[in-house]
Design an enzyme around this catalytic site. Structure first.
Site, short mmCIF file in Angstrom:
data_model
loop_
_atom_site.label_atom_id
_atom_site.label_comp_id
_atom_site.label_asym_id
_atom_site.label_seq_id
_atom_site.Cartn_x
_atom_site.Cartn_y
_atom_site.Cartn_z
N SER A 97 0.83 -1.20 0.00
CA SER A 97 0.00 0.00 0.00
C SER A 97 0.87 1.26 0.00
O SER A 97 1.66 1.47 -0.91
CB SER A 97 -0.96 -0.04 1.18
OG SER A 97 -1.99 0.89 1.05
N ASP A 229 -9.74 -5.22 -4.54
CA ASP A 229 -9.15 -4.23 -3.64
C ASP A 229 -10.04 -2.98 -3.63
O ASP A 229 -10.14 -2.29 -4.64
CB ASP A 229 -7.74 -3.89 -4.10
CG ASP A 229 -6.96 -3.07 -3.09
OD1 ASP A 229 -7.56 -2.22 -2.43
OD2 ASP A 229 -5.74 -3.29 -2.98
N HIS A 258 -7.59 -5.69 -0.20
CA HIS A 258 -6.40 -4.89 0.05
C HIS A 258 -5.53 -5.52 1.13
O HIS A 258 -4.30 -5.39 1.12
CB HIS A 258 -6.81 -3.48 0.47
CG HIS A 258 -5.68 -2.50 0.52
ND1 HIS A 258 -4.98 -2.12 -0.61
CD2 HIS A 258 -5.12 -1.82 1.56
CE1 HIS A 258 -4.05 -1.25 -0.27
NE2 HIS A 258 -4.11 -1.05 1.03
#
Length: 278
Positions: A97, A229, A258
């Site tokens: 991320s 995601d 995610h």
């Protein structure tokens, strides 16, 4: 475990496990978490004989809760301070991320120029850029991130619980098997960090244009992304980054969220190991 002090006086907490002469794997965590988010991967790769390192970004986890420097340039420079202090060579840098954005800038600005990086991995990563603009019409509207800031400022504890209990792990999907321990661990990590760092970090992960950084990376780079995601849409990130990378490989996962590095660690760890050993 220990601390590295940066040139601007910030103490960066890090974990360093395994043989000091083994190949180092460096893990970069996502917003607003800490090095603890990589525990499953670190234990797995430690068992395979690697040296595993992870640090808490400034203002996150156990690192100093400073007021300033919550941007990709400082994130990357802080990571380099850890790498230099531990004298890590031939390292593989793996970022999730926001940590993927940190890896992109680190490898482009520090890792490759210093000759210390041999491979990179972007997991559910934010590059090249998330926010919508004239140059990036497919991105997410700035109002989405303004909403994050408002929710954080109003009640950070509630906001963090809602993120973890909902879209981060896909627990808001019909039929999802909700794991309360995962939610609590996410919340624990988030609340350990500083509100100012996390507030500023929203701008860092959403508005930083990492296009040129991704283009500059020449080491083999693996891009991993879940097709469900809800935090970093795959079309805005992985599909764009793979077109920019000089030496990239893309692998996507139907139905993965995610938070796949936690919920689907067995799959992710196997794919990471294959890439690292190839």
């Amino acid at each position: 475990m220990g601390f590295v002090t940066t040139k601007d006086g910030v103490e960066i907490f890090y974990k360093d496990w395994g043989p000091k002469d083994a190949q180092p794997l460096v893990f970069h965590h996502g917003w607003p978490l800490s090095a603890d988010d990589w525990d499953t991967q670190m234990l797995f790769f430690l068992s395979k004989g690697y040296r595993v390192i992870a640090h808490d970004r400034r203002g996150h986890g156990r690192s100093t809760q400073v007021s300033e420097g919550h941007d990709m340039d400082h994130y990357a420079t802080d990571a380099f301070a850890v790498v230099e202090a531990l004298d890590l060579k031939k390292a593989v840098h793996i970022g999730h991320s926001t940590g993927g954005g940190e890896v992109a800038r680190y490898v482009a600005k520090h890792g490759e120029p210093s000759g210390r990086t041999v491979k990179a991995v972007l997991v559910s990563a934010v590059p090249p850029i998330m926010v919508k603009s004239a140059a990036n019409p497919e991105g997410l509207p700035i109002e989405v991130f303004d909403g994050f800031r408002a929710a954080l400022a109003a009640n950070r504890a509630h906001f963090y619980h809602e993120v973890a209990a909902g879209p981060f792990y896909g627990f808001n999907r019909d039929g999802a098997k909700v794991d309360e321990s995962v939610i609590q661990n996410w919340w624990r990590q988030g609340m350990a960090g500083g509100a100012k760092a996390h507030y500023d970090g929203i701008k860092a992960f959403s508005e930083t244009d990492l296009t040129e950084d991704v283009k500059a990376i020449s080491v083999p780079t693996l891009v991993l992304h879940g097709e469900d995601d809800q935090i970093v849409p795959i079309a805005d990130s992985a599909h764009k980054s793979i077109k920019l990378l000089k030496n990239g490989t893309l692998k996507t996962y139907p139905g993965f969220s995610h938070g796949m590095l936690t919920l689907n660690a067995d799959v992710l760890n196997a794919d990471l190991l294959k890439f690292i050993e190839t």
